[in-house]
Scaffold this motif. Structure first.
Motif, PDB file in Angstrom:
ATOM      1  N   TYR A  21       0.844  -1.193   0.000  1.00  0.00           N
ATOM      2  CA  TYR A  21       0.000   0.000   0.000  1.00  0.00           C
ATOM      3  C   TYR A  21       0.876   1.238   0.000  1.00  0.00           C
ATOM      4  CZ  TYR A  21      -3.497   3.435   1.456  1.00  0.00           C
ATOM      5  OH  TYR A  21      -4.324   4.521   1.523  1.00  0.00           O
ATOM      6  N   PHE A  22       0.962   1.850  -1.164  1.00  0.00           N
ATOM      7  CA  PHE A  22       1.693   3.099  -1.321  1.00  0.00           C
ATOM      8  C   PHE A  22       0.677   4.167  -1.727  1.00  0.00           C
ATOM      9  CE2 PHE A  22       5.203   0.092  -2.862  1.00  0.00           C
ATOM     10  CZ  PHE A  22       5.640  -0.126  -1.562  1.00  0.00           C
ATOM     11  N   PRO A  23       0.223   4.988  -0.787  1.00  0.00           N
ATOM     12  CA  PRO A  23      -0.853   5.946  -1.061  1.00  0.00           C
ATOM     13  C   PRO A  23      -0.618   6.842  -2.269  1.00  0.00           C
ATOM     14  CG  PRO A  23      -0.395   5.847   1.289  1.00  0.00           C
ATOM     15  CD  PRO A  23       0.679   5.050   0.610  1.00  0.00           C
ATOM     16  N   ASP A  24       0.632   7.144  -2.579  1.00  0.00           N
ATOM     17  CA  ASP A  24       0.912   8.031  -3.710  1.00  0.00           C
ATOM     18  C   ASP A  24       0.445   7.430  -5.040  1.00  0.00           C
ATOM     19  OD1 ASP A  24       2.022   9.825  -1.998  1.00  0.00           O
ATOM     20  OD2 ASP A  24       4.106   9.341  -2.470  1.00  0.00           O
ATOM     21  N   PHE A  25       0.291   6.119  -5.073  1.00  0.00           N
ATOM     22  CA  PHE A  25      -0.074   5.455  -6.320  1.00  0.00           C
ATOM     23  C   PHE A  25      -1.512   4.928  -6.310  1.00  0.00           C
ATOM     24  CE2 PHE A  25       4.512   5.141  -5.885  1.00  0.00           C
ATOM     25  CZ  PHE A  25       4.940   5.596  -7.109  1.00  0.00           C
ATOM     26  N   ILE A  26      -2.281   5.310  -5.297  1.00  0.00           N
ATOM     27  CA  ILE A  26      -3.663   4.833  -5.173  1.00  0.00           C
ATOM     28  C   ILE A  26      -4.578   6.030  -5.032  1.00  0.00           C
ATOM     29  CG2 ILE A  26      -5.257   3.482  -3.746  1.00  0.00           C
ATOM     30  CD1 ILE A  26      -2.938   1.682  -3.005  1.00  0.00           C
ATOM     31  N   SER A  83      -8.506   5.215   0.297  1.00  0.00           N
ATOM     32  CA  SER A  83      -7.782   5.093   1.566  1.00  0.00           C
ATOM     33  C   SER A  83      -8.645   4.474   2.663  1.00  0.00           C
ATOM     34  CB  SER A  83      -7.265   6.461   2.017  1.00  0.00           C
ATOM     35  OG  SER A  83      -8.343   7.369   2.178  1.00  0.00           O
ATOM     36  N   SER A  84      -9.956   4.744   2.661  1.00  0.00           N
ATOM     37  CA  SER A  84     -10.829   4.200   3.711  1.00  0.00           C
ATOM     38  C   SER A  84     -10.999   2.689   3.578  1.00  0.00           C
ATOM     39  CB  SER A  84     -12.205   4.876   3.661  1.00  0.00           C
ATOM     40  OG  SER A  84     -12.829   4.651   2.408  1.00  0.00           O
ATOM     41  N   ARG A  85     -10.664   2.126   2.406  1.00  0.00           N
ATOM     42  CA  ARG A  85     -10.790   0.684   2.186  1.00  0.00           C
ATOM     43  C   ARG A  85      -9.540  -0.077   2.607  1.00  0.00           C
ATOM     44  NH1 ARG A  85     -10.416  -0.822  -2.808  1.00  0.00           N
ATOM     45  NH2 ARG A  85     -11.567  -2.788  -2.518  1.00  0.00           N
ATOM     46  N   ALA A  86      -8.461   0.646   2.908  1.00  0.00           N
ATOM     47  CA  ALA A  86      -7.156   0.010   3.096  1.00  0.00           C
ATOM     48  C   ALA A  86      -7.036  -0.636   4.478  1.00  0.00           C
ATOM     49  CB  ALA A  86      -6.053   1.033   2.879  1.00  0.00           C
ATOM     50  N   ASN A  87      -7.679  -1.810   4.646  1.00  0.00           N
ATOM     51  CA  ASN A  87      -7.618  -2.535   5.914  1.00  0.00           C
ATOM     52  C   ASN A  87      -6.952  -3.908   5.759  1.00  0.00           C
ATOM     53  OD1 ASN A  87      -9.517  -3.964   4.501  1.00  0.00           O
ATOM     54  ND2 ASN A  87     -11.153  -3.764   6.025  1.00  0.00           N
ATOM     55  N   ASN A  88      -6.243  -4.103   4.646  1.00  0.00           N
ATOM     56  CA  ASN A  88      -5.638  -5.417   4.374  1.00  0.00           C
ATOM     57  C   ASN A  88      -4.284  -5.196   3.701  1.00  0.00           C
ATOM     58  OD1 ASN A  88      -5.799  -8.318   4.282  1.00  0.00           O
ATOM     59  ND2 ASN A  88      -6.240  -8.174   2.098  1.00  0.00           N
ATOM     60  N   VAL A  89      -3.407  -4.521   4.432  1.00  0.00           N
ATOM     61  CA  VAL A  89      -2.153  -4.087   3.813  1.00  0.00           C
ATOM     62  C   VAL A  89      -0.953  -4.648   4.568  1.00  0.00           C
ATOM     63  CG1 VAL A  89      -3.207  -1.970   2.948  1.00  0.00           C
ATOM     64  CG2 VAL A  89      -2.060  -1.957   5.173  1.00  0.00           C
ATOM     65  N   THR A 121       2.795  -4.323   6.173  1.00  0.00           N
ATOM     66  CA  THR A 121       3.449  -3.268   6.952  1.00  0.00           C
ATOM     67  C   THR A 121       4.951  -3.331   6.741  1.00  0.00           C
ATOM     68  OG1 THR A 121       3.560  -4.709   8.891  1.00  0.00           O
ATOM     69  CG2 THR A 121       1.619  -3.290   8.687  1.00  0.00           C
ATOM     70  N   GLY A 122       5.621  -2.298   7.191  1.00  0.00           N
ATOM     71  CA  GLY A 122       7.066  -2.244   7.065  1.00  0.00           C
ATOM     72  C   GLY A 122       7.492  -1.217   6.033  1.00  0.00           C
ATOM     73  N   SER A 123       8.779  -1.144   5.803  1.00  0.00           N
ATOM     74  CA  SER A 123       9.326  -0.188   4.840  1.00  0.00           C
ATOM     75  C   SER A 123       8.979  -0.634   3.430  1.00  0.00           C
ATOM     76  CB  SER A 123      10.844  -0.119   4.978  1.00  0.00           C
ATOM     77  OG  SER A 123      11.430  -1.360   4.614  1.00  0.00           O
ATOM     78  N   ASN A 124       9.217   0.258   2.475  1.00  0.00           N
ATOM     79  CA  ASN A 124       8.960  -0.079   1.073  1.00  0.00           C
ATOM     80  C   ASN A 124       9.716  -1.350   0.670  1.00  0.00           C
ATOM     81  OD1 ASN A 124       7.483   2.221   1.084  1.00  0.00           O
ATOM     82  ND2 ASN A 124       8.726   3.339  -0.430  1.00  0.00           N
ATOM     83  N   GLN A 125      10.981  -1.422   1.091  1.00  0.00           N
ATOM     84  CA  GLN A 125      11.795  -2.576   0.744  1.00  0.00           C
ATOM     85  C   GLN A 125      11.247  -3.857   1.381  1.00  0.00           C
ATOM     86  OE1 GLN A 125      12.973   0.355   1.782  1.00  0.00           O
ATOM     87  NE2 GLN A 125      13.873   1.048  -0.162  1.00  0.00           N
ATOM     88  N   GLU A 126      10.785  -3.764   2.613  1.00  0.00           N
ATOM     89  CA  GLU A 126      10.233  -4.939   3.298  1.00  0.00           C
ATOM     90  C   GLU A 126       8.938  -5.394   2.655  1.00  0.00           C
ATOM     91  OE1 GLU A 126      11.879  -4.225   7.857  1.00  0.00           O
ATOM     92  OE2 GLU A 126      10.034  -3.246   7.193  1.00  0.00           O
ATOM     93  N   GLN A 127       8.110  -4.458   2.203  1.00  0.00           N
ATOM     94  CA  GLN A 127       6.847  -4.820   1.579  1.00  0.00           C
ATOM     95  C   GLN A 127       7.085  -5.490   0.213  1.00  0.00           C
ATOM     96  OE1 GLN A 127       3.448  -2.132   1.648  1.00  0.00           O
ATOM     97  NE2 GLN A 127       4.588  -0.771   3.019  1.00  0.00           N
ATOM     98  N   MET A 128       8.133  -5.075  -0.470  1.00  0.00           N
ATOM     99  CA  MET A 128       8.398  -5.621  -1.799  1.00  0.00           C
ATOM    100  C   MET A 128       9.127  -6.966  -1.691  1.00  0.00           C
ATOM    101  SD  MET A 128       6.951  -3.469  -3.741  1.00  0.00           S
ATOM    102  CE  MET A 128       7.568  -3.802  -5.399  1.00  0.00           C
TER     103      MET A 128
END
Length: 208
Positions: free
Chosen positions: A183-188, A193-199, A201-208
């Motif tokens: 979940y990167f808000p800049d690209f959504i 945003s109110s739907r984002a309950n299944n994301v 966590t962690g840094s960008n690198q950790e999420q990827m």
């Protein structure tokens, strides 16, 4: 008067450039073009042939499809459509009964003109019969979504399918739930945003 003939069943090419084995279809193809060059103020055009060998495995492997935004309108509708086709479902509209099909699918519904028969009729063959390819009914489907809505409720929310079809699909669809998503808000879109309950966590690198 010549007409059109539509063929079904197995398809095979009888040619010295095509070989069938138990494992593969091996074909030779000569691509003919021209090579143009300048010599002594003169333009020289010469024929040129590039030869290719294509090998197509005959056994279709198990194939999975993972959808980004699985519980959105597109993901839930495609998934519901595949389940409906797999089960041969029918449903009632206000006018009549309809049966599931793949009309509109390039691989499942389109045909290719392969030549003429002895009477001069144009002969057409379903694309799906010409080469080994996966049947959508055999796909293993899953996906990610920033929202944890199950596919049954997502299908209802999208309001794409007829109610009678939704009713038949719901119990199976509600068992399908999306995996957590990056979940990167800049690209959504901001309204998501109110739907984002299944994301994740962690840094960008950790999420990827």
């Amino acid at each position: 008067m010549a007409g059109n003939v539509h063929m079904e069943g197995a398809f095979e090419v009888s040619s010295d450039k095509v070989q069938y084995t138990e494992e593969a279809i091996i074909s030779q193809y000569d691509y003919q073009t021209t090579l143009v060059k300048q010599e002594g103020g003169k333009t020289i055009v010469a024929p040129k042939t590039d030869s290719f060998t294509f090998k197509t495995e005959r056994k279709v492997p198990k194939v999975g499809a993972m959808f980004v935004g699985w519980s959105g309108n597109n993901g839930s509708t495609v998934t519901a459509s595949i389940i409906a086709n797999k089960k041969g479902m029918t449903w009632m509209t206000k006018e009549r009964e309809l049966k599931s099909n793949y009309i509109g699918s390039i691989t499942q519904a389109s045909t290719v003109r392969i030549g003429n028969n002895e009477k001069g009729d144009s002969v057409h063959m379903p694309l799906k019969n010409m080469l080994p390819m996966v049947d959508p009914n055999d796909l293993e489907i899953t996906g990610w979504d920033i929202c944890d809505t199950n596919l049954g409720d997502a299908m209802k929310r999208s309001c794409v399918l007829e109610y009678d079809l939704q009713r038949q699909l719901y119990d199976e669809m509600k068992q399908l739930k999306p995996l957590p998503s990056v979940y990167f808000p800049d690209f959504i879109a901001a309204n998501q945003s109110s739907r984002a309950n299944n994301v994740l966590t962690g840094s960008n690198q950790e999420q990827m």
